[in-house]
Write a protein that holds these residues in place. Structure first.
Motif, mmCIF file in Angstrom:
data_model
loop_
_atom_site.group_PDB
_atom_site.id
_atom_site.type_symbol
_atom_site.label_atom_id
_atom_site.label_comp_id
_atom_site.label_asym_id
_atom_site.label_seq_id
_atom_site.Cartn_x
_atom_site.Cartn_y
_atom_site.Cartn_z
ATOM 1 N N UNK A 2 0.838 -1.192 0.000
ATOM 2 C CA UNK A 2 0.000 0.000 0.000
ATOM 3 C C UNK A 2 0.879 1.250 0.000
ATOM 4 N N UNK A 3 0.968 1.910 -1.121
ATOM 5 C CA UNK A 3 1.870 3.052 -1.233
ATOM 6 C C UNK A 3 1.108 4.273 -1.727
ATOM 7 N N UNK A 4 1.429 5.415 -1.195
ATOM 8 C CA UNK A 4 0.729 6.641 -1.585
ATOM 9 C C UNK A 4 1.688 7.709 -2.100
ATOM 10 N N UNK A 5 1.305 8.370 -3.168
ATOM 11 C CA UNK A 5 2.059 9.532 -3.614
ATOM 12 C C UNK A 5 1.237 10.769 -3.279
ATOM 13 N N UNK A 6 1.810 11.934 -3.530
ATOM 14 C CA UNK A 6 1.130 13.165 -3.148
ATOM 15 C C UNK A 6 0.419 13.770 -4.339
ATOM 16 N N UNK A 7 -0.915 13.779 -4.309
ATOM 17 C CA UNK A 7 -1.688 14.258 -5.443
ATOM 18 C C UNK A 7 -1.367 15.698 -5.825
ATOM 19 N N UNK A 8 -0.976 16.538 -4.857
ATOM 20 C CA UNK A 8 -0.639 17.931 -5.150
ATOM 21 C C UNK A 8 0.492 18.021 -6.160
ATOM 22 N N UNK A 9 1.569 17.324 -5.896
ATOM 23 C CA UNK A 9 2.713 17.293 -6.814
ATOM 24 C C UNK A 9 2.294 16.777 -8.177
ATOM 25 N N UNK A 180 -0.062 2.327 -9.130
ATOM 26 C CA UNK A 180 0.041 1.191 -8.209
ATOM 27 C C UNK A 180 -1.213 0.319 -8.200
ATOM 28 N N UNK A 181 -1.914 0.268 -9.310
ATOM 29 C CA UNK A 181 -3.156 -0.512 -9.341
ATOM 30 C C UNK A 181 -2.895 -1.976 -8.989
ATOM 31 N N UNK A 182 -1.790 -2.470 -9.499
ATOM 32 C CA UNK A 182 -1.425 -3.856 -9.261
ATOM 33 C C UNK A 182 -0.375 -3.867 -8.140
ATOM 34 N N UNK A 183 -0.627 -4.626 -7.053
ATOM 35 C CA UNK A 183 0.316 -4.597 -5.925
ATOM 36 C C UNK A 183 1.737 -5.003 -6.326
ATOM 37 N N UNK A 184 1.852 -5.811 -7.366
ATOM 38 C CA UNK A 184 3.191 -6.233 -7.797
ATOM 39 C C UNK A 184 4.013 -5.082 -8.354
ATOM 40 N N UNK A 185 3.310 -4.068 -8.862
ATOM 41 C CA UNK A 185 4.017 -2.904 -9.395
ATOM 42 C C UNK A 185 4.783 -2.204 -8.278
#
Ligand code: G4P
Length: 277
Positions: A2-9, A180-185
């Motif tokens: 489960x990884x998150x990027x910052x939508x603002x950037x 990151x739709x696919x956890x393997x990515x």
């Protein structure tokens, strides 16, 4: 994972890229040759559909040579021009130069028909973080280049690097975000070091890498660490800790230390040339 990027950037970078798209003829898209699908954002296909595309399979020096060839063929079948590259080295620049011209043949012919002479090809480098965009721009631009900016027809403040009389490169790369739709990515990107280790469970990641290596590259763990590859990944990690003397204060095996060691060695190419997909 489960990884998150910052939508603002993301929004800002995307808007900027879309603006820059209007100024260019060619997209040079960098992907990491060790995970060429996971390290690309397919949105670029939509955003750049009017533009010629050159895909650089970068860090090819760290990836499996056979797989480099099959990934190149894969992208070529999709209609992209492709070059395998080590962005740190100037050795492949000649090939890249000629591939840029080839990718832009139509534009060059169109210019000729219209009587336009010597209008350079304009290119922009794009890719997700850590694929080698800055390294590539630096190597490609070299010392001899001149920076041009604020010329008529160029949006104020945009800096172009003149590579030769035929090619100009936008000096700021377009940053794409992985999907990151696919956890393997997420997992593969973490393995190649494109996701901050702080947000990754290193122990778990190393077990996945051990499982992959013994399946896809049998003999690698035995040769490097003397491990018995018939065992399950958690046993392999414990043996690796023992083998490399990764111990906690009380003398207990330090699995996390062994996990970090494995990942570092993999990322640095010390396990050989390995491709994850
Ligand atoms: P970015 O702009 O796309 O974010 O990537 P950047 O150029 O900063 O490159 C990221 C790291 O990858 C750099 O290592 C760079 O030297 C390395 N690198 C780039 N291209 C290649 C390549 O073709 N082959 C190999 N082996 N390495 C390449 P770094 O500065 O040491 O960063 P890090 O390794 O500590 O993350």
């Amino acid at each position: 994972m489960d990884l998150q990027w910052y939508p603002g950037h993301m929004t800002k970078a995307r808007r900027m890229m879309q603006e820059n798209m209007k100024l260019i003829d060619l997209i040079v898209e960098l992907v990491d040759a060790r995970a060429p699908l996971s390290s690309r954002n397919p949105d670029i296909d939509q955003m750049g559909r009017q533009k010629s595309r050159l895909i650089l399979l970068n860090k090819a020096d760290l990836a499996d040579e056979r797989k480099n060839l099959s990934w190149s063929a894969h992208f070529q079948e999709k209609g992209f021009y492709t070059v395998m590259a080590d962005a740190r080295s100037r050795a492949g620049l000649k090939v890249i130069h000629s591939m840029i011209r080839e990718a832009c043949q139509e534009k060059l012919k169109r210019d000729e028909r219209r009587g336009i002479k010597n209008r350079p090809i304009r290119a922009m480098v794009v890719g997700i973080p850590n694929v080698g965009k800055s390294t590539f721009i630096n190597t490609f631009a070299g010392k001899a280049c001149t920076r041009t900016g604020n010329r008529p027809g160029v949006t104020k403040g945009k800096q172009w690097i003149r590579l030769d009389k035929n090619v100009e490169l936008l000096d700021t790369p377009g940053i794409l975000w992985p999907k990151f739709d696919d956890p393997q990515v997420g997992e593969r990107l973490a393995m190649i070091g494109s996701v901050k280790d702080e947000i990754v469970n290193i122990d778990e990641l190393s077990l996945r890498l051990l499982a992959y290596l013994k399946e896809a590259y049998p003999g690698t763990l035995r040769e490097r660490y003397g491990l018995d590859e018939d065992q399950a990944p958690d046993r392999l990690l414990a043996d690796l800790a023992r083998e490399r003397n990764c111990l906690k204060k009380g003398g207990e095996l330090d699995h996390s230390k062994a996990a970090r060691l494995l990942l570092d060695e993999f990322r640095g190419g010390r396990l050989g040339r390995i491709t994850l997909e």
